[in-house]
Write a protein that holds these residues in place. Structure first.
Motif, PDB file in Angstrom:
ATOM      1  N   GLU A  39      -9.614  -9.023   9.349  1.00  0.00           N
ATOM      2  CA  GLU A  39      -9.951  -8.979  10.765  1.00  0.00           C
ATOM      3  C   GLU A  39      -9.160 -10.098  11.407  1.00  0.00           C
TER       4      GLU A  39
ATOM      5  N   GLU B 293      -2.506  -2.515  20.403  1.00  0.00           N
ATOM      6  CA  GLU B 293      -1.501  -1.446  20.284  1.00  0.00           C
ATOM      7  C   GLU B 293      -0.710  -1.551  18.992  1.00  0.00           C
ATOM      8  N   LYS B 294      -0.776  -2.732  18.363  1.00  0.00           N
ATOM      9  CA  LYS B 294       0.094  -2.978  17.215  1.00  0.00           C
ATOM     10  C   LYS B 294      -0.663  -3.294  15.928  1.00  0.00           C
ATOM     11  N   VAL B 295      -1.899  -3.732  16.072  1.00  0.00           N
ATOM     12  CA  VAL B 295      -2.631  -4.208  14.899  1.00  0.00           C
ATOM     13  C   VAL B 295      -3.887  -3.360  14.713  1.00  0.00           C
ATOM     14  N   PHE B 296      -3.986  -2.680  13.568  1.00  0.00           N
ATOM     15  CA  PHE B 296      -5.069  -1.708  13.392  1.00  0.00           C
ATOM     16  C   PHE B 296      -6.124  -2.166  12.389  1.00  0.00           C
ATOM     17  N   ILE B 297      -6.566  -3.403  12.601  1.00  0.00           N
ATOM     18  CA  ILE B 297      -7.746  -3.917  11.909  1.00  0.00           C
ATOM     19  C   ILE B 297      -8.656  -4.488  13.002  1.00  0.00           C
ATOM     20  N   PRO B 298      -9.930  -4.747  12.676  1.00  0.00           N
ATOM     21  CA  PRO B 298     -10.851  -5.194  13.728  1.00  0.00           C
ATOM     22  C   PRO B 298     -10.416  -6.499  14.400  1.00  0.00           C
TER      23      PRO B 298
ATOM     24  N   ARG C  26     -10.922  -6.837  -0.227  1.00  0.00           N
ATOM     25  CA  ARG C  26      -9.998  -5.745   0.035  1.00  0.00           C
ATOM     26  C   ARG C  26      -8.637  -6.201  -0.453  1.00  0.00           C
TER      27      ARG C  26
ATOM     28  N   HIS D 277      -2.112  -4.835   0.456  1.00  0.00           N
ATOM     29  CA  HIS D 277      -1.054  -3.875   0.173  1.00  0.00           C
ATOM     30  C   HIS D 277       0.277  -4.526   0.474  1.00  0.00           C
TER      31      HIS D 277
ATOM     32  N   ALA E 230       3.622  -4.586   2.025  1.00  0.00           N
ATOM     33  CA  ALA E 230       4.115  -3.834   3.172  1.00  0.00           C
ATOM     34  C   ALA E 230       5.384  -3.060   2.826  1.00  0.00           C
TER      35      ALA E 230
END
Lengths: 211, 255
Positions: B46, B71-76, B250, B253, B255
Protein backbone atom coordinates in the motif's frame (compact mmCIF):
# COMPACT_ATOMS: atom_id res chain seq x y z
CA UNK A 1 -10.32 -1.98 -32.54
CA UNK A 2 -10.92 -0.21 -29.28
CA UNK A 3 -12.24 -2.41 -26.57
CA UNK A 4 -15.22 -0.94 -24.79
CA UNK A 5 -16.28 -1.76 -21.26
CA UNK A 6 -19.19 -0.34 -19.28
CA UNK A 7 -18.75 0.48 -15.62
CA UNK A 8 -22.08 0.59 -13.83
CA UNK A 9 -22.32 3.61 -11.55
CA UNK A 10 -25.15 3.20 -9.06
CA UNK A 11 -23.77 5.43 -6.35
CA UNK A 12 -22.18 2.76 -4.16
CA UNK A 13 -18.49 3.33 -3.97
CA UNK A 14 -15.83 4.83 -5.85
CA UNK A 15 -15.52 3.84 -9.48
CA UNK A 16 -12.46 5.93 -10.22
CA UNK A 17 -9.95 3.16 -9.55
CA UNK A 18 -11.84 0.74 -11.79
CA UNK A 19 -11.87 3.30 -14.62
CA UNK A 20 -8.16 3.98 -14.13
CA UNK A 21 -7.34 0.29 -14.24
CA UNK A 22 -9.41 -0.28 -17.39
CA UNK A 23 -7.71 2.64 -19.13
CA UNK A 24 -4.35 1.27 -18.08
CA UNK A 25 -5.35 -2.04 -19.72
CA UNK A 26 -6.10 -0.16 -22.94
CA UNK A 27 -9.87 -0.43 -22.72
CA UNK A 28 -12.26 2.42 -23.32
CA UNK A 29 -14.28 2.63 -20.14
CA UNK A 30 -17.73 4.20 -20.08
CA UNK A 31 -19.62 5.14 -16.96
CA UNK A 32 -23.20 3.91 -17.22
CA UNK A 33 -25.81 5.30 -14.88
CA UNK A 34 -28.94 4.19 -16.69
CA UNK A 35 -29.96 0.54 -17.17
CA UNK A 36 -30.97 0.92 -20.83
CA UNK A 37 -27.39 1.67 -21.87
CA UNK A 38 -25.83 -1.62 -20.74
CA UNK A 39 -26.99 -3.53 -23.81
CA UNK A 40 -24.65 -1.43 -25.98
CA UNK A 41 -21.63 -3.15 -24.45
CA UNK A 42 -20.07 -6.58 -24.68
CA UNK A 43 -18.54 -6.28 -21.24
CA UNK A 44 -19.78 -4.61 -18.08
CA UNK A 45 -18.39 -4.24 -14.58
CA UNK A 46 -20.47 -3.90 -11.43
CA UNK A 47 -18.20 -2.37 -8.78
CA UNK A 48 -19.27 -1.27 -5.33
CA UNK A 49 -18.41 -0.84 -1.70
CA UNK A 50 -20.85 -0.49 1.16
CA UNK A 51 -23.74 -2.47 2.55
CA UNK A 52 -25.61 -5.17 0.64
CA UNK A 53 -29.20 -4.15 1.43
CA UNK A 54 -29.25 -0.50 0.38
CA UNK A 55 -27.22 -1.29 -2.75
CA UNK A 56 -29.56 -4.14 -3.78
CA UNK A 57 -32.63 -2.00 -3.15
CA UNK A 58 -31.17 0.86 -5.13
CA UNK A 59 -30.32 -1.35 -8.13
CA UNK A 60 -33.89 -2.63 -8.16
CA UNK A 61 -35.48 0.77 -7.75
CA UNK A 62 -33.60 1.98 -10.83
CA UNK A 63 -34.42 -1.10 -12.89
CA UNK A 64 -30.81 -2.28 -13.03
CA UNK A 65 -31.80 -5.75 -11.80
CA UNK A 66 -33.85 -6.53 -14.91
CA UNK A 67 -31.38 -4.84 -17.25
CA UNK A 68 -28.48 -6.83 -15.80
CA UNK A 69 -30.44 -10.05 -15.94
CA UNK A 70 -31.35 -9.49 -19.62
CA UNK A 71 -27.78 -8.51 -20.34
CA UNK A 72 -26.42 -11.72 -18.81
CA UNK A 73 -29.02 -13.85 -20.58
CA UNK A 74 -27.84 -12.43 -23.89
CA UNK A 75 -24.46 -14.05 -23.17
CA UNK A 76 -22.46 -10.87 -22.62
CA UNK A 77 -19.64 -10.71 -20.07
CA UNK A 78 -20.28 -9.33 -16.60
CA UNK A 79 -17.73 -8.84 -13.79
CA UNK A 80 -18.69 -7.97 -10.20
CA UNK A 81 -16.12 -6.56 -7.79
CA UNK A 82 -16.41 -6.75 -3.99
CA UNK A 83 -19.97 -5.62 -3.14
CA UNK A 84 -20.81 -5.92 -6.85
CA UNK A 85 -19.76 -9.57 -6.66
CA UNK A 86 -21.80 -10.15 -3.50
CA UNK A 87 -24.88 -8.68 -5.17
CA UNK A 88 -24.80 -11.53 -7.73
CA UNK A 89 -26.00 -13.93 -5.04
CA UNK A 90 -29.58 -14.77 -4.07
CA UNK A 91 -29.52 -13.36 -0.57
CA UNK A 92 -27.40 -11.20 1.70
CA UNK A 93 -27.51 -11.06 5.47
CA UNK A 94 -25.87 -7.71 6.18
CA UNK A 95 -27.98 -5.88 8.81
CA UNK A 96 -31.06 -7.92 7.91
CA UNK A 97 -32.07 -10.18 5.07
CA UNK A 98 -32.05 -8.84 1.53
CA UNK A 99 -32.64 -10.23 -1.94
CA UNK A 100 -29.73 -9.92 -4.34
CA UNK A 101 -29.70 -10.18 -8.14
CA UNK A 102 -29.88 -13.98 -7.97
CA UNK A 103 -27.51 -14.50 -10.91
CA UNK A 104 -25.62 -17.04 -8.80
CA UNK A 105 -27.69 -19.12 -6.37
CA UNK A 106 -26.11 -18.70 -2.96
CA UNK A 107 -25.79 -16.47 0.07
CA UNK A 108 -23.64 -13.71 1.50
CA UNK A 109 -22.88 -14.03 5.19
CA UNK A 110 -20.74 -12.40 7.84
CA UNK A 111 -17.57 -14.09 9.01
CA UNK A 112 -18.47 -15.64 12.39
CA UNK A 113 -15.30 -17.21 13.69
CA UNK A 114 -14.18 -18.97 16.82
CA UNK A 115 -10.74 -17.41 16.52
CA UNK A 116 -11.21 -13.98 18.06
CA UNK A 117 -7.64 -12.91 17.29
CA UNK A 118 -8.48 -12.51 13.60
CA UNK A 119 -9.09 -8.90 12.64
CA UNK A 120 -12.05 -7.61 10.65
CA UNK A 121 -12.42 -6.33 8.00
CA UNK A 122 -10.34 -9.08 6.34
CA UNK A 123 -8.01 -6.47 4.91
CA UNK A 124 -4.87 -6.96 2.90
CA UNK A 125 -3.19 -9.41 0.54
CA UNK A 126 -4.20 -13.04 0.73
CA UNK A 127 -3.42 -15.94 -1.56
CA UNK A 128 -6.09 -17.87 -3.42
CA UNK A 129 -6.48 -21.42 -4.59
CA UNK A 130 -7.53 -21.36 -8.23
CA UNK A 131 -9.92 -24.06 -9.46
CA UNK A 132 -8.56 -26.07 -12.34
CA UNK A 133 -11.46 -26.08 -14.79
CA UNK A 134 -12.59 -24.38 -17.97
CA UNK A 135 -14.13 -21.06 -16.84
CA UNK A 136 -11.64 -20.32 -14.05
CA UNK A 137 -8.79 -20.92 -16.48
CA UNK A 138 -10.09 -18.12 -18.69
CA UNK A 139 -10.39 -15.73 -15.76
CA UNK A 140 -6.94 -16.56 -14.39
CA UNK A 141 -5.10 -16.97 -17.66
CA UNK A 142 -1.36 -16.26 -17.15
CA UNK A 143 -1.79 -16.21 -13.37
CA UNK A 144 -0.21 -18.80 -11.11
CA UNK A 145 -2.08 -20.70 -8.48
CA UNK A 146 -1.63 -19.31 -4.92
CA UNK A 147 -1.24 -15.78 -6.23
CA UNK A 148 -2.11 -12.98 -3.77
CA UNK A 149 -4.83 -10.37 -4.24
CA UNK A 150 -6.09 -7.41 -2.23
CA UNK A 151 -9.17 -7.98 -0.07
CA UNK A 152 -11.19 -5.74 2.18
CA UNK A 153 -14.50 -7.16 3.45
CA UNK A 154 -16.34 -8.56 6.46
CA UNK A 155 -18.92 -10.61 4.52
CA UNK A 156 -18.36 -13.40 2.01
CA UNK A 157 -20.44 -15.04 -0.70
CA UNK A 158 -20.83 -18.77 -1.12
CA UNK A 159 -22.47 -20.29 -4.22
CA UNK A 160 -24.80 -23.25 -3.68
CA UNK A 161 -23.10 -24.97 -6.56
CA UNK A 162 -19.42 -24.80 -5.63
CA UNK A 163 -18.39 -25.53 -9.21
CA UNK A 164 -19.40 -21.94 -10.03
CA UNK A 165 -16.47 -20.77 -7.90
CA UNK A 166 -13.21 -20.00 -9.64
CA UNK A 167 -11.09 -19.65 -6.48
CA UNK A 168 -11.14 -20.09 -2.74
CA UNK A 169 -9.33 -18.21 0.00
CA UNK A 170 -8.70 -18.92 3.66
CA UNK A 171 -9.32 -16.55 6.53
CA UNK A 172 -10.37 -18.53 9.56
CA UNK A 173 -12.58 -20.47 7.17
CA UNK A 174 -12.38 -21.33 3.50
CA UNK A 175 -14.57 -19.00 1.48
CA UNK A 176 -15.31 -18.34 -2.19
CA UNK A 177 -12.95 -15.56 -3.34
CA UNK A 178 -14.18 -15.50 -6.93
CA UNK A 179 -16.62 -17.02 -9.37
CA UNK A 180 -16.41 -17.73 -13.09
CA UNK A 181 -19.45 -19.37 -14.55
CA UNK A 182 -20.10 -18.99 -18.26
CA UNK A 183 -20.24 -15.22 -18.86
CA UNK A 184 -20.45 -14.24 -15.18
CA UNK A 185 -17.21 -13.43 -13.39
CA UNK A 186 -16.80 -11.85 -10.01
CA UNK A 187 -14.28 -11.49 -7.25
CA UNK A 188 -14.37 -10.58 -3.59
CA UNK A 189 -10.86 -9.18 -4.00
CA UNK A 190 -10.19 -5.97 -5.89
CA UNK A 191 -8.45 -6.65 -9.22
CA UNK A 192 -8.06 -2.90 -9.70
CA UNK A 193 -6.03 -2.72 -6.47
CA UNK A 194 -4.09 -5.97 -6.76
CA UNK A 195 -1.14 -4.70 -8.74
CA UNK A 196 0.01 -6.36 -11.92
CA UNK A 197 -1.85 -9.64 -11.35
CA UNK A 198 -5.13 -7.85 -10.78
CA UNK A 199 -4.65 -5.89 -13.98
CA UNK A 200 -4.03 -9.19 -15.73
CA UNK A 201 -7.49 -10.45 -14.68
CA UNK A 202 -9.08 -7.25 -15.98
CA UNK A 203 -7.20 -7.69 -19.27
CA UNK A 204 -8.47 -11.26 -19.47
CA UNK A 205 -11.98 -9.93 -18.94
CA UNK A 206 -11.58 -7.20 -21.57
CA UNK A 207 -10.34 -9.76 -24.10
CA UNK A 208 -13.12 -12.20 -23.31
CA UNK A 209 -15.74 -9.45 -23.62
CA UNK A 210 -14.45 -8.38 -27.00
CA UNK A 211 -14.14 -11.80 -28.58
CA UNK B 1 -2.51 -16.67 4.69
CA UNK B 2 -3.20 -12.99 5.08
CA UNK B 3 0.15 -11.23 4.84
CA UNK B 4 1.43 -8.43 7.04
CA UNK B 5 1.38 -5.30 4.90
CA UNK B 6 4.51 -3.22 4.40
CA UNK B 7 3.51 0.39 3.76
CA UNK B 8 5.85 3.23 2.78
CA UNK B 9 4.65 6.64 3.94
CA UNK B 10 5.47 9.81 2.00
CA UNK B 11 5.20 13.24 3.56
CA UNK B 12 3.95 15.60 0.88
CA UNK B 13 3.30 19.31 0.67
CA UNK B 14 2.17 21.38 -2.30
CA UNK B 15 2.31 18.26 -4.44
CA UNK B 16 5.93 17.45 -3.61
CA UNK B 17 7.72 14.96 -1.39
CA UNK B 18 8.97 16.75 1.69
CA UNK B 19 12.02 14.83 2.81
CA UNK B 20 14.49 14.23 0.05
CA UNK B 21 14.40 10.67 -1.15
CA UNK B 22 17.33 8.67 -2.26
CA UNK B 23 16.10 7.31 -5.57
CA UNK B 24 18.93 8.09 -7.91
CA UNK B 25 17.24 6.27 -10.77
CA UNK B 26 14.14 8.47 -10.74
CA UNK B 27 13.82 11.39 -13.09
CA UNK B 28 12.29 13.48 -10.34
CA UNK B 29 12.77 12.08 -6.84
CA UNK B 30 10.62 14.89 -5.44
CA UNK B 31 7.55 13.84 -7.42
CA UNK B 32 5.34 11.68 -5.19
CA UNK B 33 3.88 9.92 -8.25
CA UNK B 34 7.34 8.78 -9.35
CA UNK B 35 8.25 7.68 -5.84
CA UNK B 36 4.94 5.82 -5.38
CA UNK B 37 5.50 4.03 -8.70
CA UNK B 38 8.96 3.02 -7.57
CA UNK B 39 7.68 1.68 -4.23
CA UNK B 40 4.95 -0.19 -6.08
CA UNK B 41 7.49 -2.01 -8.22
CA UNK B 42 9.70 -2.56 -5.16
CA UNK B 43 6.85 -4.58 -3.60
CA UNK B 44 4.97 -2.11 -1.39
CA UNK B 45 1.56 -3.44 -0.31
CA UNK B 46 0.00 0.00 0.00
CA UNK B 47 1.09 3.62 -0.16
CA UNK B 48 0.34 6.35 2.37
CA UNK B 49 0.55 10.05 1.56
CA UNK B 50 0.70 12.25 4.61
CA UNK B 51 -0.25 15.76 3.58
CA UNK B 52 1.51 18.33 5.75
CA UNK B 53 0.32 21.31 3.72
CA UNK B 54 -1.02 24.12 5.83
CA UNK B 55 -2.93 26.15 3.27
CA UNK B 56 -6.22 25.50 1.56
CA UNK B 57 -4.75 26.12 -1.92
CA UNK B 58 -2.02 23.62 -1.20
CA UNK B 59 -4.62 21.01 -0.42
CA UNK B 60 -6.00 21.11 -3.92
CA UNK B 61 -2.58 20.06 -5.19
CA UNK B 62 -2.90 16.99 -2.96
CA UNK B 63 -6.19 16.00 -4.59
CA UNK B 64 -4.51 16.41 -7.96
CA UNK B 65 -1.55 14.38 -6.74
CA UNK B 66 -3.87 11.56 -5.65
CA UNK B 67 -5.57 11.66 -9.03
CA UNK B 68 -2.27 11.36 -10.90
CA UNK B 69 -1.00 8.59 -8.64
CA UNK B 70 -4.20 6.53 -8.91
CA UNK B 71 -3.83 6.54 -12.70
CA UNK B 72 -0.47 4.82 -12.45
CA UNK B 73 -0.34 2.84 -9.23
CA UNK B 74 -2.77 -0.04 -8.71
CA UNK B 75 -2.36 -0.85 -5.05
CA UNK B 76 -4.31 0.75 -2.18
CA UNK B 77 -3.62 4.40 -1.53
CA UNK B 78 -4.31 6.12 1.80
CA UNK B 79 -4.22 9.87 2.36
CA UNK B 80 -3.93 11.54 5.75
CA UNK B 81 -3.25 14.97 7.15
CA UNK B 82 -5.57 17.90 7.69
CA UNK B 83 -8.77 16.15 6.61
CA UNK B 84 -11.64 17.92 8.36
CA UNK B 85 -14.91 17.51 6.52
CA UNK B 86 -16.96 14.94 4.62
CA UNK B 87 -16.33 17.10 1.57
CA UNK B 88 -12.54 16.69 2.01
CA UNK B 89 -13.03 12.93 2.23
CA UNK B 90 -15.30 12.78 -0.79
CA UNK B 91 -12.83 14.80 -2.89
CA UNK B 92 -9.96 12.47 -2.03
CA UNK B 93 -11.96 9.28 -2.61
CA UNK B 94 -13.31 10.59 -5.91
CA UNK B 95 -9.77 11.39 -6.98
CA UNK B 96 -8.87 7.74 -6.45
CA UNK B 97 -7.78 7.39 -2.81
CA UNK B 98 -8.94 4.13 -1.25
CA UNK B 99 -8.78 5.25 2.35
CA UNK B 100 -8.46 8.46 4.31
CA UNK B 101 -6.80 8.79 7.65
CA UNK B 102 -8.40 11.06 10.25
CA UNK B 103 -6.44 12.34 13.21
CA UNK B 104 -7.00 15.67 15.00
CA UNK B 105 -10.39 16.24 13.40
CA UNK B 106 -11.65 12.90 14.73
CA UNK B 107 -10.48 13.70 18.26
CA UNK B 108 -12.15 17.09 18.10
CA UNK B 109 -15.35 15.72 16.58
CA UNK B 110 -15.63 11.91 16.78
CA UNK B 111 -18.96 11.95 14.96
CA UNK B 112 -17.07 12.62 11.71
CA UNK B 113 -15.88 9.00 11.94
CA UNK B 114 -19.45 7.80 12.07
CA UNK B 115 -20.72 10.12 9.36
CA UNK B 116 -17.83 9.21 7.07
CA UNK B 117 -18.06 5.46 7.58
CA UNK B 118 -21.85 5.50 7.15
CA UNK B 119 -21.45 7.38 3.92
CA UNK B 120 -18.35 5.82 2.38
CA UNK B 121 -18.01 2.49 4.20
CA UNK B 122 -15.83 1.56 7.16
CA UNK B 123 -13.19 0.09 4.84
CA UNK B 124 -12.02 3.55 3.83
CA UNK B 125 -11.89 5.20 7.25
CA UNK B 126 -8.58 4.97 9.08
CA UNK B 127 -8.23 6.65 12.47
CA UNK B 128 -4.67 7.76 13.16
CA UNK B 129 -3.64 7.86 16.82
CA UNK B 130 -0.46 9.59 17.96
CA UNK B 131 0.22 8.17 21.41
CA UNK B 132 2.76 9.08 24.05
CA UNK B 133 3.51 7.21 27.24
CA UNK B 134 2.52 9.09 30.39
CA UNK B 135 3.25 6.34 32.89
CA UNK B 136 3.54 2.54 33.05
CA UNK B 137 0.97 0.95 30.69
CA UNK B 138 -0.69 4.29 30.07
CA UNK B 139 -0.56 6.31 26.88
CA UNK B 140 -2.28 9.57 26.00
CA UNK B 141 -3.49 10.76 22.62
CA UNK B 142 -1.58 13.75 21.27
CA UNK B 143 -2.67 15.97 18.38
CA UNK B 144 -1.18 18.67 16.16
CA UNK B 145 1.94 16.74 15.36
CA UNK B 146 2.35 15.57 18.93
CA UNK B 147 2.40 19.03 20.44
CA UNK B 148 -0.88 18.92 22.33
CA UNK B 149 -1.85 16.36 24.96
CA UNK B 150 -5.59 15.78 24.67
CA UNK B 151 -5.65 13.95 27.98
CA UNK B 152 -7.50 11.11 26.24
CA UNK B 153 -6.40 7.59 27.06
CA UNK B 154 -5.15 5.94 23.86
CA UNK B 155 -6.77 2.56 24.54
CA UNK B 156 -10.15 4.09 25.34
CA UNK B 157 -9.94 6.35 22.32
CA UNK B 158 -9.10 3.40 20.06
CA UNK B 159 -12.14 1.51 21.34
CA UNK B 160 -14.32 4.55 20.85
CA UNK B 161 -13.04 5.01 17.29
CA UNK B 162 -14.08 1.44 16.52
CA UNK B 163 -17.56 2.04 17.96
CA UNK B 164 -17.88 5.08 15.74
CA UNK B 165 -17.00 3.04 12.66
CA UNK B 166 -13.24 3.14 12.07
CA UNK B 167 -12.06 0.36 9.76
CA UNK B 168 -8.43 0.48 10.77
CA UNK B 169 -6.11 2.21 13.24
CA UNK B 170 -2.82 3.82 12.35
CA UNK B 171 -0.92 3.83 15.62
CA UNK B 172 2.14 6.04 15.96
CA UNK B 173 4.31 6.04 19.05
CA UNK B 174 5.49 9.59 19.65
CA UNK B 175 8.17 8.23 22.00
CA UNK B 176 9.66 5.90 19.42
CA UNK B 177 9.16 7.95 16.28
CA UNK B 178 12.54 8.72 14.71
CA UNK B 179 14.55 6.69 17.25
CA UNK B 180 15.08 3.61 15.04
CA UNK B 181 15.14 1.41 18.11
CA UNK B 182 11.92 -0.44 17.34
CA UNK B 183 8.16 -0.02 17.55
CA UNK B 184 6.58 0.55 20.97
CA UNK B 185 5.56 -3.07 21.40
CA UNK B 186 3.69 -2.61 24.68
CA UNK B 187 1.57 0.15 23.18
CA UNK B 188 1.00 -1.94 20.05
CA UNK B 189 -0.12 -4.92 22.06
CA UNK B 190 -2.33 -2.82 24.33
CA UNK B 191 -4.19 -1.30 21.39
CA UNK B 192 -4.25 -4.32 19.10
CA UNK B 193 -5.65 -6.60 21.79
CA UNK B 194 -8.34 -4.02 22.65
CA UNK B 195 -9.84 -3.68 19.16
CA UNK B 196 -11.06 -6.14 16.52
CA UNK B 197 -9.93 -4.06 13.53
CA UNK B 198 -6.46 -4.06 11.93
CA UNK B 199 -3.75 -1.92 13.52
CA UNK B 200 -0.87 -0.39 11.54
CA UNK B 201 2.28 0.04 13.62
CA UNK B 202 4.20 3.25 13.07
CA UNK B 203 7.22 4.99 14.61
CA UNK B 204 10.57 3.53 15.53
CA UNK B 205 11.47 0.95 12.91
CA UNK B 206 15.23 0.72 12.40
CA UNK B 207 16.11 -2.83 11.48
CA UNK B 208 14.43 -5.91 10.04
CA UNK B 209 13.88 -7.60 13.39
CA UNK B 210 11.59 -4.75 14.42
CA UNK B 211 9.08 -5.81 11.78
CA UNK B 212 8.78 -9.41 12.93
CA UNK B 213 8.38 -8.14 16.50
CA UNK B 214 5.58 -5.84 15.39
CA UNK B 215 3.78 -8.81 13.82
CA UNK B 216 4.25 -10.81 16.99
CA UNK B 217 2.70 -7.99 19.03
CA UNK B 218 -0.39 -7.76 16.85
CA UNK B 219 0.37 -5.43 13.93
CA UNK B 220 -1.56 -6.15 10.73
CA UNK B 221 0.67 -3.73 8.87
CA UNK B 222 3.81 -1.68 9.37
CA UNK B 223 4.37 1.90 8.27
CA UNK B 224 7.84 3.03 7.24
CA UNK B 225 9.06 6.46 6.20
CA UNK B 226 12.66 7.65 6.19
CA UNK B 227 14.12 4.17 6.58
CA UNK B 228 12.93 3.38 3.06
CA UNK B 229 13.38 6.87 1.63
CA UNK B 230 17.06 6.89 2.54
CA UNK B 231 17.50 3.27 1.49
CA UNK B 232 18.68 2.20 4.91
CA UNK B 233 16.46 -0.79 4.32
CA UNK B 234 14.56 -1.96 1.27
CA UNK B 235 11.07 -3.46 1.12
CA UNK B 236 12.70 -6.60 -0.21
CA UNK B 237 14.99 -6.93 2.81
CA UNK B 238 12.07 -6.45 5.18
CA UNK B 239 9.95 -9.05 3.38
CA UNK B 240 12.79 -11.55 3.14
CA UNK B 241 13.32 -11.28 6.86
CA UNK B 242 9.60 -11.72 7.58
CA UNK B 243 9.48 -14.79 5.33
CA UNK B 244 12.52 -16.24 7.09
CA UNK B 245 10.50 -16.00 10.32
CA UNK B 246 7.54 -17.77 8.68
CA UNK B 247 5.48 -14.61 8.76
CA UNK B 248 3.19 -14.40 5.72
CA UNK B 249 3.83 -11.58 3.25
CA UNK B 250 2.77 -10.85 -0.27
CA UNK B 251 5.73 -11.93 -2.33
CA UNK B 252 7.44 -9.41 -4.54
CA UNK B 253 7.10 -9.93 -8.26
CA UNK B 254 10.09 -9.07 -10.31
CA UNK B 255 8.95 -6.38 -12.70
Amino acid sequence: MTKKIAVIDYGFGNIKSVLNALHYCNAEAYVIDSPSKISNFGGAILPGVGAFGPAADFLKSKGFDKAISNYVNSGKMLYGICLGFQLFFTKGYENGEYEGLNLIPGEVRKFELEDKTLKFPHMGWNNIEIIDSMYPKKMFESINNKETFYFVHSYYGMPKDLSQSSSFCNYGIKFCSSIAYKNIWGSQFHPEKSGEKGLRILSNFINEANK
Amino acid sequence: MLGIRVIPCLDVTNGRVVKGTNFVNLKDAGDPVEVAKQYNSDGADEIVFLDITATHEGRNTTVDLVRRTAEKVFIPLTVGGGIRTLEDIRNLLNAGADKVSLNSSAVKNPSIIKEASDKFGIQCIVVAIDAKKTRENKWNVFVHGGRIDTGLDAILWAKKAVEFGAGEILLTSMDKDGTKDGYDLELLKAISSSVGIPVIASGGAGKVEHFSKAYEYGASAVLVASLFHYKELTIKEVKEHLMSQNIPVRQIHSA
